[in-house]
Design an enzyme around this catalytic site. Structure first.
Site, PDB file in Angstrom:
ATOM      1  N   SER A 144     -36.491 -39.388  13.514  1.00 22.46           N
ATOM      2  CA  SER A 144     -37.482 -38.935  14.494  1.00 22.46           C
ATOM      3  C   SER A 144     -36.979 -39.040  15.932  1.00 22.46           C
ATOM      4  CB  SER A 144     -38.793 -39.728  14.344  1.00 22.46           C
ATOM      5  OG  SER A 144     -39.860 -39.085  15.005  1.00 22.46           O
ATOM      6  N   PRO A 145     -35.784 -38.515  16.223  1.00 19.31           N
ATOM      7  CA  PRO A 145     -35.262 -38.587  17.587  1.00 19.31           C
ATOM      8  C   PRO A 145     -36.095 -37.786  18.587  1.00 19.31           C
ATOM      9  CG  PRO A 145     -33.918 -37.117  16.269  1.00 19.31           C
ATOM     10  CD  PRO A 145     -34.849 -37.813  15.324  1.00 19.31           C
TER      11      PRO A 145
ATOM     12  N   ASP B  95     -29.176 -36.638   4.530  1.00 25.88           N
ATOM     13  CA  ASP B  95     -29.987 -37.818   4.258  1.00 25.88           C
ATOM     14  C   ASP B  95     -31.270 -37.427   3.539  1.00 25.88           C
ATOM     15  OD1 ASP B  95     -30.647 -40.821   5.050  1.00 25.88           O
ATOM     16  OD2 ASP B  95     -32.443 -39.642   5.491  1.00 25.88           O
TER      17      ASP B  95
ATOM     18  N   GLN C  61     -33.039 -23.273  13.746  1.00 26.75           N
ATOM     19  CA  GLN C  61     -33.305 -24.578  14.354  1.00 26.75           C
ATOM     20  C   GLN C  61     -32.082 -25.482  14.271  1.00 26.75           C
ATOM     21  OE1 GLN C  61     -36.759 -25.617  11.986  1.00 26.75           O
ATOM     22  NE2 GLN C  61     -38.171 -25.037  13.614  1.00 26.75           N
TER      23      GLN C  61
ATOM     24  N   GLY D 241     -34.538 -32.712  11.047  1.00 28.94           N
ATOM     25  CA  GLY D 241     -35.063 -31.871   9.992  1.00 28.94           C
ATOM     26  C   GLY D 241     -35.189 -30.461  10.527  1.00 28.94           C
TER      27      GLY D 241
ATOM     28  N   ASN E  33     -30.057 -27.403  17.337  1.00 26.32           N
ATOM     29  CA  ASN E  33     -29.883 -28.858  17.369  1.00 26.32           C
ATOM     30  C   ASN E  33     -28.417 -29.263  17.484  1.00 26.32           C
ATOM     31  OD1 ASN E  33     -32.639 -29.367  17.150  1.00 26.32           O
ATOM     32  ND2 ASN E  33     -32.597 -29.452  14.921  1.00 26.32           N
TER      33      ASN E  33
ATOM     34  N   TYR F  15     -39.250 -38.897  -1.023  1.00 29.17           N
ATOM     35  CA  TYR F  15     -39.588 -37.633  -0.370  1.00 29.17           C
ATOM     36  C   TYR F  15     -40.048 -36.620  -1.416  1.00 29.17           C
ATOM     37  CZ  TYR F  15     -36.988 -39.532   3.667  1.00 29.17           C
ATOM     38  OH  TYR F  15     -36.542 -40.321   4.703  1.00 29.17           O
TER      39      TYR F  15
END
Length: 335
Positions: free
Chosen positions: A206-207, A49, A290, A284, A294, A54
């Site tokens: 933004s979870p 996404d 990272q 992100g 996730n 951006y």
């Protein structure tokens, strides 16, 4: 990795979507950004996404470069249109036909693709007739430049109006992209019920409440260096979560995560994925490791009792007011 349908459509997306807001062409050097995208692919993520706004279009270019050489049919590429871009002239913003048509061509060029899987209205445009907007999207679908259409941060009423017009024009809205987390649940009261009724599902951003739900921000403590909260340009997005009360409550979630052998970040993502009408969570990352962390949130089932404890711990820190789902107001008449 697991995949879910977007709304009642035939399109499936990975439960974890890689998003490049605030990272590509901004916080992260291109080489590291490309390595992180490749780590996402290695982790089974197939959905990516981005948005033209951006890094003022540069993030799309980085993503296009990172995905070069991948089998296009095996990817779902999502982008958006609405915010001012390029030289920010009078037609470089909004959901008017001119801006939409020019924006998709620019996005396709930057992303090195002939089509995007999902094109999203990044906000609702009060200054353009909705019929004009929905007709432009319909034309892009018929041209084959866009396979599916979604929205972002639209209210329940706006989604209803948009879906009615889309249906008349021979296509459907299939998704909404709202901010959503343990702390920010403003879509639950109105947007989610309307979406379920109309065949849309949520792709949430933004979870982790901009990192607050990782637990790294401690009450009455200095902000970690190089953190988002310490960044003068980004910190404003987080002010609503940075109160002593909220940070104290978040720390009390740690034992719940530990009981499930999860990190706080994994717990926050798993919580989002377990809620109604959520198809995927956008994450992100600035480092490849990272992503691997996730992805471990996929497939986690949080017991109902634990979900209840989350609500009890966070209590009044949870924001639920549906009126906070809104787009920029139109300019005053005459301007």
């Amino acid at each position: 990795m697991q995949h879910r349908h977007l709304g009642t459509s035939g399109l499936k997306v990975s439960e974890i979507i890689y998003g490049n807001w605030l990272t590509h062409a901004s916080q992260v050097q291109d080489k590291q950004a490309i390595e992180t995208v490749h780590a996402a692919l290695d982790g089974g993520i197939t959905t990516f996404d981005t948005a033209d706004v951006y890094a003022n279009q540069a993030a799309e270019t980085v993503l296009g470069t990172a995905l070069k050489g991948q089998r296009r049919e095996g990817l779902e590429i999502l982008t958006k249109v609405y915010w001012p871009v390029a030289e920010k002239g009078p037609n470089d913003v909004g959901l008017g036909r001119k801006h939409i048509m020019e924006s998709i061509n620019g996005s396709l060029n930057r992303l090195n693709t002939d089509y995007v899987d999902l094109y999203q209205a990044h906000r609702f445009d009060y200054e353009t007739p909705l019929e004009e907007t929905m007709q432009a999207f319909a034309d892009l679908v018929r041209m084959g430049k866009v396979l599916y259409v979604g929205v972002s941060e639209w209210t329940a009423d706006q989604i209803r109006q948009g879906q009615a017009l889309a249906t008349q024009m021979g296509y459907r809205l299939i998704s909404n992209q709202p901010q959503y987390s343990m702390l920010w649940r403003i879509v639950e009261g109105e947007v989610v019920p309307a979406s379920k009724e109309l065949g849309l599902s949520q792709i949430v951003w933004s979870p982790l409440a901009q990192g607050v739900l990782t637990g790294k921000y401690l009450p009455n403590a200095e902000l970690p260096k190089d953190s988002r909260a310490a960044d003068s340009e980004i910190g404003g997005f987080m002010e609503k979560f940075m109160t002593e009360d909220t940070l104290t409550r978040v720390q009390k979630l740690k034992p719940l995560a530990e009981e499930l052998s999860l990190t706080m970040a994994q717990f926050g993502i798993a919580w989002v994925l377990q809620n109604q009408n959520v198809a995927a969570a956008i994450v992100g990352a600035s480092k490849p490791e990272q992503i691997a962390s996730n992805v471990a949130a996929v497939g986690v089932e949080i017991p109902a009792e634990t979900m209840k404890k989350v609500d009890e711990i966070l209590g009044s820190a949870v924001v639920t007011d549906p009126s906070l789902t809104k787009s920029p107001n139109p300019r005053p008449t005459g301007q």
